[in-house]
Motif scaffolding. Structure first.
Motif, PDB file in Angstrom:
ATOM      1  N   THR A  76      80.595 121.674  84.145  1.00 29.59           N
ATOM      2  CA  THR A  76      80.462 120.278  83.747  1.00 29.59           C
ATOM      3  C   THR A  76      80.283 120.222  82.231  1.00 29.59           C
ATOM      4  OG1 THR A  76      78.090 120.378  84.019  1.00 29.59           O
ATOM      5  CG2 THR A  76      79.352 119.732  85.930  1.00 29.59           C
ATOM      6  N   LYS A  77      80.326 118.993  81.706  1.00 33.03           N
ATOM      7  CA  LYS A  77      80.191 118.872  80.248  1.00 33.03           C
ATOM      8  C   LYS A  77      78.811 119.313  79.796  1.00 33.03           C
ATOM      9  CE  LYS A  77      83.590 115.259  79.835  1.00 33.03           C
ATOM     10  NZ  LYS A  77      83.837 113.824  79.848  1.00 33.03           N
ATOM     11  N   LEU A  78      77.815 118.927  80.571  1.00 31.78           N
ATOM     12  CA  LEU A  78      76.449 119.314  80.236  1.00 31.78           C
ATOM     13  C   LEU A  78      76.313 120.829  80.248  1.00 31.78           C
ATOM     14  CD1 LEU A  78      73.635 118.302  79.649  1.00 31.78           C
ATOM     15  CD2 LEU A  78      73.208 118.221  82.086  1.00 31.78           C
ATOM     16  N   GLN A  79      76.909 121.418  81.269  1.00 27.99           N
ATOM     17  CA  GLN A  79      76.859 122.881  81.360  1.00 27.99           C
ATOM     18  C   GLN A  79      77.568 123.514  80.171  1.00 27.99           C
ATOM     19  OE1 GLN A  79      78.579 124.374  84.943  1.00 27.99           O
ATOM     20  NE2 GLN A  79      78.491 126.484  84.242  1.00 27.99           N
ATOM     21  N   LEU A  80      78.636 122.867  79.745  1.00 28.53           N
ATOM     22  CA  LEU A  80      79.374 123.400  78.586  1.00 28.53           C
ATOM     23  C   LEU A  80      78.499 123.400  77.344  1.00 28.53           C
ATOM     24  CD1 LEU A  80      83.000 122.038  78.800  1.00 28.53           C
ATOM     25  CD2 LEU A  80      82.210 124.382  78.872  1.00 28.53           C
ATOM     26  N   ILE A  81      77.707 122.323  77.182  1.00 32.10           N
ATOM     27  CA  ILE A  81      76.814 122.271  76.018  1.00 32.10           C
ATOM     28  C   ILE A  81      75.826 123.424  76.080  1.00 32.10           C
ATOM     29  CG2 ILE A  81      75.005 120.931  74.922  1.00 32.10           C
ATOM     30  CD1 ILE A  81      76.483 118.417  75.938  1.00 32.10           C
ATOM     31  N   TRP A  82      75.214 123.577  77.244  1.00 28.52           N
ATOM     32  CA  TRP A  82      74.248 124.677  77.394  1.00 28.52           C
ATOM     33  C   TRP A  82      74.932 126.011  77.149  1.00 28.52           C
ATOM     34  CZ3 TRP A  82      69.086 125.101  77.923  1.00 28.52           C
ATOM     35  CH2 TRP A  82      68.366 123.938  78.151  1.00 28.52           C
ATOM     36  N   GLU A  83      76.102 126.149  77.752  1.00 31.42           N
ATOM     37  CA  GLU A  83      76.776 127.449  77.640  1.00 31.42           C
ATOM     38  C   GLU A  83      77.191 127.736  76.209  1.00 31.42           C
ATOM     39  OE1 GLU A  83      79.935 127.987  80.328  1.00 31.42           O
ATOM     40  OE2 GLU A  83      78.637 127.948  82.080  1.00 31.42           O
ATOM     41  N   ALA A  84      77.576 126.689  75.479  1.00 32.31           N
ATOM     42  CA  ALA A  84      77.953 126.899  74.085  1.00 32.31           C
ATOM     43  C   ALA A  84      76.766 127.473  73.314  1.00 32.31           C
ATOM     44  CB  ALA A  84      78.420 125.584  73.463  1.00 32.31           C
ATOM     45  N   VAL A  85      75.593 126.837  73.485  1.00 36.12           N
ATOM     46  CA  VAL A  85      74.411 127.296  72.746  1.00 36.12           C
ATOM     47  C   VAL A  85      73.966 128.659  73.255  1.00 36.12           C
ATOM     48  CG1 VAL A  85      72.020 126.803  72.249  1.00 36.12           C
ATOM     49  CG2 VAL A  85      73.686 124.959  72.242  1.00 36.12           C
ATOM     50  N   VAL A  86      73.881 128.797  74.565  1.00 39.63           N
ATOM     51  CA  VAL A  86      73.403 130.065  75.135  1.00 39.63           C
ATOM     52  C   VAL A  86      74.350 131.204  74.750  1.00 39.63           C
ATOM     53  CG1 VAL A  86      73.018 131.325  77.270  1.00 39.63           C
ATOM     54  CG2 VAL A  86      72.158 129.012  77.037  1.00 39.63           C
ATOM     55  N   GLY A  87      75.645 130.946  74.846  1.00 38.81           N
ATOM     56  CA  GLY A  87      76.604 131.985  74.500  1.00 38.81           C
ATOM     57  C   GLY A  87      76.527 132.358  73.031  1.00 38.81           C
ATOM     58  N   GLN A  88      76.395 131.309  72.195  1.00 39.38           N
ATOM     59  CA  GLN A  88      76.307 131.555  70.753  1.00 39.38           C
ATOM     60  C   GLN A  88      75.075 132.384  70.422  1.00 39.38           C
ATOM     61  OE1 GLN A  88      78.553 130.564  68.515  1.00 39.38           O
ATOM     62  NE2 GLN A  88      77.376 131.604  66.909  1.00 39.38           N
ATOM     63  N   VAL A  89      73.931 131.971  70.964  1.00 36.63           N
ATOM     64  CA  VAL A  89      72.679 132.696  70.671  1.00 36.63           C
ATOM     65  C   VAL A  89      72.754 134.106  71.239  1.00 36.63           C
ATOM     66  CG1 VAL A  89      70.219 132.763  71.123  1.00 36.63           C
ATOM     67  CG2 VAL A  89      71.298 130.617  70.510  1.00 36.63           C
ATOM     68  N   ASN A  90      73.291 134.239  72.444  1.00 41.34           N
ATOM     69  CA  ASN A  90      73.395 135.573  73.044  1.00 41.34           C
ATOM     70  C   ASN A  90      74.226 136.505  72.168  1.00 41.34           C
ATOM     71  OD1 ASN A  90      71.817 135.020  75.203  1.00 41.34           O
ATOM     72  ND2 ASN A  90      73.476 134.773  76.667  1.00 41.34           N
ATOM     73  N   SER A  91      75.351 135.993  71.689  1.00 39.30           N
ATOM     74  CA  SER A  91      76.203 136.871  70.864  1.00 39.30           C
ATOM     75  C   SER A  91      75.503 137.189  69.544  1.00 39.30           C
ATOM     76  CB  SER A  91      77.558 136.225  70.628  1.00 39.30           C
ATOM     77  OG  SER A  91      77.410 135.104  69.798  1.00 39.30           O
ATOM     78  N   GLN A  92      74.783 136.180  69.001  1.00 41.30           N
ATOM     79  CA  GLN A  92      74.035 136.414  67.764  1.00 41.30           C
ATOM     80  C   GLN A  92      72.972 137.493  67.971  1.00 41.30           C
ATOM     81  OE1 GLN A  92      73.924 136.107  64.220  1.00 41.30           O
ATOM     82  NE2 GLN A  92      74.529 134.039  64.783  1.00 41.30           N
ATOM     83  N   VAL A  93      72.241 137.373  69.089  1.00 45.60           N
ATOM     84  CA  VAL A  93      71.189 138.353  69.389  1.00 45.60           C
ATOM     85  C   VAL A  93      71.815 139.723  69.619  1.00 45.60           C
ATOM     86  CG1 VAL A  93      69.475 139.010  71.101  1.00 45.60           C
ATOM     87  CG2 VAL A  93      69.565 136.674  70.289  1.00 45.60           C
ATOM     88  N   GLU A  94      72.945 139.737  70.308  1.00 39.27           N
ATOM     89  CA  GLU A  94      73.589 141.022  70.593  1.00 39.27           C
ATOM     90  C   GLU A  94      74.066 141.683  69.297  1.00 39.27           C
ATOM     91  OE1 GLU A  94      76.672 140.675  73.437  1.00 39.27           O
ATOM     92  OE2 GLU A  94      76.574 142.791  73.997  1.00 39.27           O
ATOM     93  N   ASP A  95      74.600 140.869  68.391  1.00 36.65           N
ATOM     94  CA  ASP A  95      75.048 141.430  67.117  1.00 36.65           C
ATOM     95  C   ASP A  95      73.899 142.031  66.329  1.00 36.65           C
ATOM     96  OD1 ASP A  95      77.549 140.707  67.686  1.00 36.65           O
ATOM     97  OD2 ASP A  95      77.624 138.939  66.401  1.00 36.65           O
ATOM     98  N   ASN A  96      72.743 141.361  66.367  1.00 35.12           N
ATOM     99  CA  ASN A  96      71.652 141.773  65.498  1.00 35.12           C
ATOM    100  C   ASN A  96      70.699 142.753  66.154  1.00 35.12           C
ATOM    101  OD1 ASN A  96      71.857 140.287  62.910  1.00 35.12           O
ATOM    102  ND2 ASN A  96      72.044 138.578  64.313  1.00 35.12           N
ATOM    103  N   LEU A  97      70.516 142.637  67.474  1.00 34.65           N
ATOM    104  CA  LEU A  97      69.545 143.479  68.158  1.00 34.65           C
ATOM    105  C   LEU A  97      70.214 144.563  68.991  1.00 34.65           C
ATOM    106  CD1 LEU A  97      67.666 141.189  67.279  1.00 34.65           C
ATOM    107  CD2 LEU A  97      66.546 141.360  69.467  1.00 34.65           C
TER     108      LEU A  97
END
Lengths: 198, 299
Positions: free
Chosen positions: B88-109
């Motif tokens: 859903t659109k709401l899920q997309l918003i969550w997934e955008a943020v969660v995915g972005q943060v996850n990749s950021q954390v994975e890159d750095n940690l």
């Protein structure tokens, strides 16, 4: 301008913040602990109930997409294999057809050759048979003639001569000699004929 | 066609607000408007914790409730049909943020850390919606406002920074051991110890005050705009609220990003990598600081 007049008390208020009845806004008070607890609660709730689900959904979807792609690749490979098999079979069939045609042609020519040969043989056989029959008939005719010609000739000759040439011994001798000559002539002719043909 | 409708609607709105503003300005009583009180909150004395800002607490709970509501709505949509992978659109918003943060954390940690990533996500969403409360026209230049922005109160930003920095310290100690973590204060040279210690102590303060300053300044700008006559105020108000909405996103993003970077710095060994990240973080702060400096000095 009214705005500048209105800005003056603002600046004064900002400068004299410490002496005002309101506390310095940079110094935290008891709200800090409430906010801390509130955020920790929010953090716990999100970590416990929301984020794993979002992550799970993302992973499941990625997994599904990966599976779809894998299936697609498999189907593609299968289709390619089938196509290759089909092409190979087609080529095989073409080769087979060409082989069969070739074979048929060979067989046809062989059959024709055989038939021709058989016809030649048959023709020879018929010819030889005919010749043999002719020869036999001729032989039979000769044989029957031999029997009759002697007496006939003797009778005729007796009539002509007027005297009975009844001396059997002599007449038989004459007839036999004549026939022997005739036979010699006869046998010499086929021999010459055979020598000429061979 | 839709664009035309929108522009027509905006035109009508502008004309109506102009007329209403003129009428209001000529008929309404004046005087109290010219006062802007900074750092004034409705206070109460609560047991155990002492003086508290009621308005900040209320708006904090509003922002938290919005985040939770969106979260649970997204989760409900998720669990409704697990076989259907269309988000859903709401899920997309969550997934955008969660995915972005996850990749950021994975890159750095190096991996999606099970504590750092949810912390950054929670910080981002909470700060974002707390900041956006500022956009609601709920305090038309009244001292007794309905909802004050919780992130314009240092109590909240200090609390968020405290959670972040204590988590970072705990992460660093768990990664390197207590001795290993303390040793990094004396690197590259022991003489650097005061600077390193200062840096470590300044981190949470900058985190807290950057967020506070930006949002607080935005609020002051809105109050200043509110001092203008109503028939003019709508134009700068519109612009500033649009800008403020973007600032809210940027500040939430910076807070979450810096949290991740601080985690990375605490966990990383001392090499070039560390200094690069360190510089990057400093750059972020510098790029951000003119905003803080510029706005609250209207004189």
């Amino acid at each position: 301008m009214a705005l500048t007049e209105q800005l003056v008390p603002l600046v004064l208020a900002a400068a004299g913040e410490g002496e005002e009845e309101t506390s310095n806004f940079l110094v935290p008070n008891g709200t800090f602990f409430i906010e801390l607890a509130a955020f920790l609660l929010l953090f716990w709730l999100l970590t416990r109930y929301i984020i794993p689900f979002i992550n799970g959904a993302m992973e499941r979807r990625q997994e599904a997409i990966r599976a779809e792609f894998a299936e697609l690749d498999e189907a593609k490979a299968e289709a390619k294999g089938a196509e290759e098999e089909y092409k190979a079979q087609l080529a095989d069939a073409r080769k087979e057809a060409a082989r069969i045609r070739e074979e048929a042609r060979e067989q046809g020519s062989q059959i024709v050759a055989e038939a021709r040969e058989a016809a030649v043989v048959e023709a020879n056989r018929v010819k030889e048979q005919a010749q043999a029959q002719i020869a036999a008939e001729r032989q039979a005719a000769l044989t029957s003639l031999r029997a009759e010609v002697g007496s006939l000739a003797t009778t005729l000759a007796g009539r002509i001569v007027g005297e009975a040439l009844e001396d059997d011994e002599r007449s038989n001798r004459v007839v036999d000699r004549f026939l022997a000559d005739l036979e010699a002539l006869e046998s010499a002719r086929p021999a010459a004929q055979n020598g000429a043909t061979s | 066609m839709t664009l035309k409708k929108v522009s027509n609607g905006a035109l009508v709105l502008a004309v109506v607000s102009f007329i209403v503003g003129v009428v209001w300005n000529t008929t309404g009583e004046k005087g109290e408007k010219s006062e802007i009180h900074i750092g004034e909150h409705r206070t109460a004395d609560w047991p155990l914790v002492g003086t508290v800002h009621i308005d900040t607490i209320i708006s904090t709970f509003v922002a938290g409730a919005v985040v939770l509501l969106l979260g649970f709505l997204a989760r409900r949509a998720l669990t409704r049909d697990p076989e259907d992978h269309v988000p859903t659109k709401l899920q997309l918003i969550w997934e955008a943020v969660v995915g972005q943060v996850n990749s950021q954390v994975e890159d750095n940690l190096g991996k999606v850390h099970p504590y750092a990533a949810p912390l950054a996500i929670s910080l981002f969403f909470f700060i974002l919606f707390a900041n956006w409360i500022e956009l609601l026209p709920l305090k038309v230049n009244e001292s007794d406002h309905l909802l004050s922005v919780p992130t314009a109160d240092t109590n909240l930003t200090y609390a968020l920074a405290a959670v972040t920095i204590i988590s970072v310290w705990a992460y660093g100690i768990r990664q390197k051991g207590l001795g290993g973590y303390l040793k990094h204060f004396f690197e590259p040279f022991p003489v650097m110890f005061p600077l390193n210690l200062l840096e470590e102590l300044i981190k949470p303060v900058t985190l807290a005050l950057r967020l506070f300053g930006n949002i607080f300044a935005g609020g002051i700008m809105l109050a200043l705009i509110g001092l203008m006559p109503f028939y003019i105020a709508w134009a700068p108000n519109l612009l500033w609220k649009a800008f403020g909405g973007a600032i809210a996103v940027i500040q939430a993003f910076i807070f979450a990003l810096l949290t991740v970077l601080y985690f990375a710095m605490a966990g990383a060994g001392h090499g070039d990598e560390h200094h690069d990240e360190h510089d990057e973080a400093k750059d972020e702060e510098h790029a951000d600081s003119p905003e803080v400096d510029k706005v609250p000095v209207p004189a």
